[in-house]
Motif scaffolding. Structure first.
Motif, mmCIF file in Angstrom:
data_model
loop_
_atom_site.group_PDB
_atom_site.id
_atom_site.type_symbol
_atom_site.label_atom_id
_atom_site.label_comp_id
_atom_site.label_asym_id
_atom_site.label_seq_id
_atom_site.Cartn_x
_atom_site.Cartn_y
_atom_site.Cartn_z
ATOM 1 N N PHE A 10 1.584 -8.972 -4.324
ATOM 2 C CA PHE A 10 0.992 -9.984 -3.458
ATOM 3 C C PHE A 10 1.447 -9.751 -2.022
ATOM 4 O O PHE A 10 2.625 -9.868 -1.700
ATOM 5 C CB PHE A 10 1.417 -11.369 -3.969
ATOM 6 N N LEU A 11 0.483 -9.392 -1.154
ATOM 7 C CA LEU A 11 0.750 -9.145 0.262
ATOM 8 C C LEU A 11 0.216 -10.306 1.098
ATOM 9 O O LEU A 11 -0.935 -10.708 0.935
ATOM 10 C CB LEU A 11 0.084 -7.850 0.714
ATOM 11 N N THR A 12 1.040 -10.827 1.997
ATOM 12 C CA THR A 12 0.614 -11.903 2.886
ATOM 13 C C THR A 12 0.235 -11.310 4.234
ATOM 14 O O THR A 12 0.842 -10.341 4.699
ATOM 15 C CB THR A 12 1.734 -12.937 3.069
ATOM 16 N N ALA A 13 -0.780 -11.909 4.892
ATOM 17 C CA ALA A 13 -1.290 -11.330 6.141
ATOM 18 C C ALA A 13 -1.702 -12.412 7.131
ATOM 19 O O ALA A 13 -2.254 -13.449 6.747
ATOM 20 C CB ALA A 13 -2.482 -10.415 5.852
ATOM 21 N N CYS A 14 -1.438 -12.111 8.407
ATOM 22 C CA CYS A 14 -1.876 -12.958 9.515
ATOM 23 C C CYS A 14 -2.243 -12.023 10.662
ATOM 24 O O CYS A 14 -1.364 -11.557 11.394
ATOM 25 C CB CYS A 14 -0.761 -13.934 9.924
ATOM 26 N N VAL A 15 -3.529 -11.729 10.806
ATOM 27 C CA VAL A 15 -3.968 -10.734 11.789
ATOM 28 C C VAL A 15 -3.872 -11.263 13.207
ATOM 29 O O VAL A 15 -3.473 -10.553 14.124
ATOM 30 C CB VAL A 15 -5.406 -10.265 11.469
ATOM 31 N N ASN A 16 -4.206 -12.521 13.422
ATOM 32 C CA ASN A 16 -4.209 -13.082 14.779
ATOM 33 C C ASN A 16 -3.288 -14.303 14.857
ATOM 34 O O ASN A 16 -3.716 -15.426 14.564
ATOM 35 C CB ASN A 16 -5.630 -13.475 15.188
ATOM 36 N N LEU A 25 5.083 -9.689 18.001
ATOM 37 C CA LEU A 25 4.015 -8.738 17.713
ATOM 38 C C LEU A 25 2.723 -9.520 17.481
ATOM 39 O O LEU A 25 2.495 -10.070 16.404
ATOM 40 C CB LEU A 25 4.361 -7.912 16.478
ATOM 41 N N THR A 26 1.861 -9.592 18.520
ATOM 42 C CA THR A 26 0.709 -10.494 18.467
ATOM 43 C C THR A 26 -0.639 -9.802 18.593
ATOM 44 O O THR A 26 -1.672 -10.457 18.444
ATOM 45 C CB THR A 26 0.821 -11.544 19.596
ATOM 46 N N ASN A 27 -0.677 -8.495 18.876
ATOM 47 C CA ASN A 27 -1.947 -7.797 19.070
ATOM 48 C C ASN A 27 -2.704 -7.687 17.753
ATOM 49 O O ASN A 27 -2.242 -7.001 16.830
ATOM 50 C CB ASN A 27 -1.682 -6.404 19.638
ATOM 51 N N PRO A 28 -3.887 -8.340 17.628
ATOM 52 C CA PRO A 28 -4.610 -8.345 16.351
ATOM 53 C C PRO A 28 -4.991 -6.954 15.851
ATOM 54 O O PRO A 28 -4.890 -6.677 14.650
ATOM 55 C CB PRO A 28 -5.853 -9.189 16.645
ATOM 56 N N LYS A 29 -5.432 -6.058 16.754
ATOM 57 C CA LYS A 29 -5.836 -4.714 16.327
ATOM 58 C C LYS A 29 -4.644 -3.946 15.764
ATOM 59 O O LYS A 29 -4.754 -3.249 14.744
ATOM 60 C CB LYS A 29 -6.449 -3.950 17.499
ATOM 61 N N GLU A 30 -3.522 -4.063 16.439
ATOM 62 C CA GLU A 30 -2.314 -3.379 15.983
ATOM 63 C C GLU A 30 -1.857 -3.929 14.638
ATOM 64 O O GLU A 30 -1.490 -3.171 13.723
ATOM 65 C CB GLU A 30 -1.206 -3.536 17.022
ATOM 66 N N ARG A 31 -1.893 -5.257 14.505
ATOM 67 C CA ARG A 31 -1.476 -5.880 13.259
ATOM 68 C C ARG A 31 -2.420 -5.496 12.116
ATOM 69 O O ARG A 31 -1.977 -5.183 11.003
ATOM 70 C CB ARG A 31 -1.410 -7.398 13.419
ATOM 71 N N ALA A 32 -3.733 -5.511 12.376
ATOM 72 C CA ALA A 32 -4.712 -5.161 11.336
ATOM 73 C C ALA A 32 -4.490 -3.735 10.837
ATOM 74 O O ALA A 32 -4.554 -3.474 9.623
ATOM 75 C CB ALA A 32 -6.130 -5.325 11.869
ATOM 76 N N LYS A 33 -4.236 -2.802 11.760
ATOM 77 C CA LYS A 33 -3.987 -1.413 11.362
ATOM 78 C C LYS A 33 -2.747 -1.310 10.488
ATOM 79 O O LYS A 33 -2.723 -0.547 9.498
ATOM 80 C CB LYS A 33 -3.816 -0.530 12.598
#
Length: 249
Positions: A10-16, A25-33
């Motif tokens: 189970f992986l948790t994610a918050c892109v933005n 670390l708040t950059n959505p593109k960087e986090r999504a990658k």
């Protein structure tokens, strides 16, 4: 669907994060990658079905169409990041876990959940998983410990428990999370484990090793810590002792 349906990764994610407090670390593109890279790593390096739950409405479907069709991955997303920022990012993590418990089809038949912060690649996951499989006694809870100030609490980057632990015990403590009142996700996990041990004689041990992680800390934006062979050996000795004499929470 993958043959190993008893365990779900189970992986948790918050892109933005949208200005979340204590988040560098708040950059959505960087986090999504980083999430995509981590998912690919666990697809290759585990034989578990993977559940990813994201809380800002971002979809990873385009990146994993084949795995979704096969049933190897379940991707859920919802808008769960619009709460008062005083509650902190741990509260958002709690909402993700709650959403997973309430909506995941993979968790319906699973008996064991391995929860990992979604952007983090744990390079020693295989050896940790193998040792836990050999030594775990049911019902079980596993996480490493942290010592902020003069108190003991849980590390939540990776923790393992029965599905019942998540649904009956952790679920109960998640609404209490409030970073501005110094009650964090890690405290909710720790208190849930204490209650499970008292009520149902759950067996607790720390993880056999510290986590060797690739990635950046969402809180500080800095590289995650790595550990020497000597520090890993000392940690493993503590793990063995926790199996033999128990570990008091």
């Amino acid at each position: 669907m993958n043959k190993n349906t008893d365990t779900v990764l189970f992986l948790t994610a918050c892109v933005n994060p949208k200005g979340m407090s204590f988040t560098k670390l708040t950059n959505p593109k960087e986090r999504a990658k980083q999430y995509v890279d981590a998912i690919k790593y666990y697809i290759i390096n585990t034989n578990y079905n993977i559940l990813l739950v994201e809380n800002t409405g971002y979809s990873f479907e385009k990146d994993f169409k084949h795995e979704v069709m096969q049933g190897r991955i379940e991707l859920l997303t919802f808008h769960g990041n619009e709460y008062d920022r005083l509650f902190g990012k741990g509260y958002g993590e709690g909402l993700i876990v709650t959403y997973a418990i309430q909506h995941s089809t993979l968790l319906v038949n699973a008996n064991k959940i391995i929860k990992i912060t979604g952007r983090h690649i744990i390079t020693n996951f295989k050896i940790i998983d193998k040792v836990i499989k050999i030594t775990s006694r049911k019902p079980f809870i596993h996480f490493n410990l942290a010592y902020p100030g003069d108190r003991q609490t849980a590390c939540s980057d990776m923790f393992i428990g029965t599905t019942n632990f998540f649904k009956k015990y952790l679920f109960k403590y998640l609404p209490k999370i409030n970073d501005s009142r110094n009650y964090y996700f890690e405290d909710a996990l720790y208190d849930a484990a204490k209650l499970a041990i008292i009520e149902k004689n759950y067996h607790f041990s720390i993880l056999p090793f510290n986590l060797q992680q690739q990635g950046l800390s969402g809180t500080t934006g800095e590289k995650l810590l790595t550990f020497s062979l000597y520090s890993q050996f000392k940690h493993f000795v503590k793990f063995i002792l926790s199996l033999i004499i128990g570990y008091k929470l």
